[in-house]
Write an enzyme that holds these catalytic residues in place. Structure first.
Site, mmCIF file in Angstrom:
data_model
loop_
_atom_site.group_PDB
_atom_site.id
_atom_site.type_symbol
_atom_site.label_atom_id
_atom_site.label_comp_id
_atom_site.label_asym_id
_atom_site.label_seq_id
_atom_site.Cartn_x
_atom_site.Cartn_y
_atom_site.Cartn_z
ATOM 1 N N CYS A 22 0.724 -1.078 -0.019
ATOM 2 C CA CYS A 22 -0.006 0.305 -0.024
ATOM 3 C C CYS A 22 0.852 1.401 0.149
ATOM 4 O O CYS A 22 0.931 1.940 -1.005
ATOM 5 C CB CYS A 22 -0.967 -0.023 1.144
ATOM 6 S SG CYS A 22 -2.181 -1.418 1.157
HETATM 7 N N1 LIG Z 1 -2.816 -6.304 1.787
HETATM 8 C C1 LIG Z 1 -3.289 -5.060 2.411
HETATM 9 O O1 LIG Z 1 -2.912 -4.927 3.610
HETATM 10 C C2 LIG Z 1 -4.081 -4.214 1.861
HETATM 11 C C3 LIG Z 1 -4.704 -3.169 2.530
HETATM 12 C C4 LIG Z 1 -5.533 -2.405 1.943
HETATM 13 C C5 LIG Z 1 -5.819 -2.372 0.722
HETATM 14 N N2 LIG Z 1 -5.211 -3.424 -0.120
HETATM 15 C C6 LIG Z 1 -5.670 -3.207 -1.517
HETATM 16 O O2 LIG Z 1 -6.283 -4.457 -1.730
HETATM 17 C C7 LIG Z 1 -5.982 -4.984 -3.187
HETATM 18 C C8 LIG Z 1 -5.577 -6.459 -3.021
HETATM 19 O O3 LIG Z 1 -4.416 -6.437 -2.215
HETATM 20 P P1 LIG Z 1 -3.963 -7.861 -1.542
HETATM 21 O O4 LIG Z 1 -3.184 -7.574 -0.461
HETATM 22 O O5 LIG Z 1 -5.255 -8.773 -1.214
HETATM 23 O O6 LIG Z 1 -3.289 -8.711 -2.624
HETATM 24 P P2 LIG Z 1 -3.081 -10.500 -2.937
HETATM 25 O O7 LIG Z 1 -2.010 -10.348 -3.981
HETATM 26 O O8 LIG Z 1 -2.849 -10.913 -1.614
HETATM 27 O O9 LIG Z 1 -4.143 -11.173 -3.294
HETATM 28 C C9 LIG Z 1 -4.791 -10.664 -4.867
HETATM 29 C C10 LIG Z 1 -5.465 -12.015 -5.266
HETATM 30 O O10 LIG Z 1 -6.079 -11.809 -6.532
HETATM 31 C C11 LIG Z 1 -5.777 -12.960 -7.307
HETATM 32 N N3 LIG Z 1 -6.257 -12.506 -8.708
HETATM 33 C C12 LIG Z 1 -5.501 -11.728 -9.497
HETATM 34 N N4 LIG Z 1 -5.967 -11.521 -10.523
HETATM 35 C C13 LIG Z 1 -7.272 -12.266 -10.497
HETATM 36 C C14 LIG Z 1 -8.350 -12.330 -11.670
HETATM 37 N N5 LIG Z 1 -8.351 -11.760 -12.720
HETATM 38 N N6 LIG Z 1 -9.385 -13.120 -11.040
HETATM 39 C C15 LIG Z 1 -9.394 -13.702 -9.860
HETATM 40 N N7 LIG Z 1 -8.234 -13.507 -8.846
HETATM 41 C C16 LIG Z 1 -7.353 -12.819 -9.438
HETATM 42 C C17 LIG Z 1 -4.603 -13.404 -7.238
HETATM 43 O O11 LIG Z 1 -4.257 -14.552 -7.433
HETATM 44 C C18 LIG Z 1 -4.451 -13.145 -5.597
HETATM 45 O O12 LIG Z 1 -4.761 -14.241 -4.733
HETATM 46 C C19 LIG Z 1 -4.863 -4.291 -3.752
HETATM 47 O O13 LIG Z 1 -5.402 -3.183 -4.536
HETATM 48 C C20 LIG Z 1 -4.428 -3.650 -2.441
HETATM 49 O O14 LIG Z 1 -3.877 -2.197 -2.648
HETATM 50 C C21 LIG Z 1 -4.386 -4.151 0.401
#
Ligand SMILES: NC(=O)c1ccc[n+]([C@@H]2O[C@H](COP(=O)([O-])OP(=O)(O)OC[C@H]3O[C@@H](n4cnc5c(N)ncnc54)[C@H](O)[C@@H]3O)[C@@H](O)[C@H]2O)c1
Length: 454
Positions: free
Chosen positions: A292
């Protein structure tokens, strides 16, 4: 009220009732650090959740009741499965969902520009299976305008029945679906606030989308904060992260000055924190990490250019924060120099590679840059991290290293604390090491000539 308005209002009332009695079917796309805990919250509230992920390994692990996120025990996945959770890569199941929540990655590309390819691919995959009055919510962090300008048009272009996203002020009809944005605000590793106590900001493309999304989130969060549009909700998330990014950069810069002046920045922050108003403490470190704070501000910088606008605070903060890992490496070199040793050829043990304390997340971790830079300058680098038995290949690195046991620390010329995991016994580490460079103030309270703050 026209017949169309009556039909739409009845269909929304039925949607609300399904949310109320937990028969609404909810799909979550992207079962990572955000999507998987979200699934658990809904599942605890007795919703039957379908999780979508393109990673077959994740689908396989979840389908066998396992977990791939350290802080989510397999027992929680099994309990969710018993309550009706299933994981799949089959997007045709979207047609059976009342609501679909998208939690896919939003990284930067190699030119530090927004990479919306995951959102685009997800929208294109969902689009053929949309049905009227379905609710699509985007949770991925992104620049203001993405939901309206990128997500909704792809959903409209790709669906078979010519459905349109319902916009505020447009005439209601039965061939629309609802679209909203609601940012994820989780703080991994922070157990002081229960997830359901974190207020949930929601902005819909129209009033119905905001209201139905609000009703859905109300079942798992104690407070929903409605805002007037997806763009406001998108910008809210960016403001929160830019606030952190800029303040961390400021305190990182002040740390560099304090080191030069022989003042302990940590003591200064502790003292300043006693002010009961107008001050919120931020802490210096070896550089920003995680998905982030190092990434999100640049989504806004990029978008701002479309408006002939330079986001100078973000650029400056980025400059200061990106320089921090190099400052750490320079500090190791000068600490070794005091021991009449060169960095080139020295054995350095990096303690902690996760981007922050007590979590199993390596994304954008400053430890990766530090290890690469130490190696580039000829150091023989090992690492220890209880959360990572190995560090292999990532988007920007390929280290292929194995975790070194915390034994015989005296064989290293320098032990460098990059991540201050709470499992470490810092007293023992200092007593057994020749030299400890501490980028996190993890050795506070330990008096020893071996410690060098950086
Ligand atoms: N991790 C955090 O603490 C956090 C906090 C706030 C916001 N975010 C935001 O949330 C979003 C997700 O982050 P995250 O940390 O969960 O990411 P992550 O990489 O842990 O998880 C994303 C998942 O999406 C899957 N994926 C990718 N393309 C796909 C598709 N076309 N169809 C289905 N699945 C698909 C991936 O395989 C993965 O399992 C990002 O935008 C991030 O900036 C994350």
């Amino acid at each position: 009220m026209s017949n169309i308005e009556k039909a739409v209002s009845q269909s929304l009332a039925e949607f609300r009732a399904r949310i109320e009695n937990r028969t609404a079917k909810v799909g979550i796309v992207g079962l990572g650090y955000v999507g998987l805990p979200l699934m658990l919250l809904f599942s605890e509230q007795k919703f039957q959740i379908t999780g979508f992920d393109i990673d077959p390994e994740k689908v396989r692990i979840l389908s066998s009741g396992g977990s791939y996120i350290y802080r989510i025990p397999a027992t929680e996945i099994s309990a969710a499965r018993a309550a009706g959770f299933s994981a799949t890569s089959d997007y045709s199941l979207v047609s059976a969902m009342d609501a679909v929540i998208i939690c896919v990655p939003t990284p930067l590309n190699e030119y530090r520009e927004p990479d919306l390819s995951y959102i685009r691919a997800t929208a294109a995959a969902i689009a053929p299976w949309l049905h009227a009055n379905q609710l699509i919510v985007l949770e991925s962090t992104t620049y203001p305008g993405t939901t309206e300008e990128v997500l909704a048009p792809i959903l409209e272009a790709g669906n078979r029945s010519g459905l349109k996203a319902a916009h505020e002020g447009k005439v209601l009809n039965c061939n629309t679906f609802m679209v909203a944005f609601s940012p994820e605000r989780e703080d991994p590793g922070n157990d002081t606030v229960a997830r359901r106590d974190i207020p949930k900001v929601v902005g819909g493309l129209n009033h119905d989308a905001a209201e139905i999304a609000g009703a859905l989130y109300n079942t798992i969060f104690n407070r929903v904060v409605p805002v007037s549009s997806p763009a406001v909700a998108e910008m809210t998330k960016l403001l929160e992260n830019i606030y952190r990014c800029v303040n961390i950069a400021m305190v990182n810069e002040l740390k560099l000055l304090c080191l030069r002046m022989g003042i302990d920045i940590w003591e200064v922050i502790r003292a300043a924190s006693t002010k009961p108003f107008g001050f919120h403490p931020f802490y210096p470190g070896p550089g920003l990490g995680g998905h982030c704070i190092p990434v999100d501000p640049f989504y806004l910088s990029w978008k701002a250019k479309e408006w002939d606008f330079q986001t100078r605070f973000i650029e400056l903060a980025g400059e200061v924060n990106t320089a921090m890992p190099y400052h750490v490496v320079t500090s190791v070199a000068s600490a070794l120099n005091r021991h009449k040793k060169a960095l080139n050829g020295s054995k350095v043990l990096v303690l902690g590679v996760a981007y922050k304390r007590d979590i199993d997340d390596l994304r954008e971790s400053p430890a990766l840059t530090i290890i690469e830079e130490l190696q580039r300058q000829g150091a023989e680098v090992s690492y220890n991290d209880p959360y990572f038995p190995t560090v292999g290949r990532g988007r920007k690195y390929n280290l292929q290293m194995k975790c070194t046991p915390l034994e015989n620390l005296g064989r290293f010329d320098c032990v460098l604390i990059v991540t201050d995991h709470s499992d470490y016994d810092y007293k023992r580490i200092v007593s057994e090491s020749q030299l400890v460079v501490d980028s996190r103030n993890a050795t506070r309270g330990i008096v020893s000539e071996k410690i060098v703050a950086c």
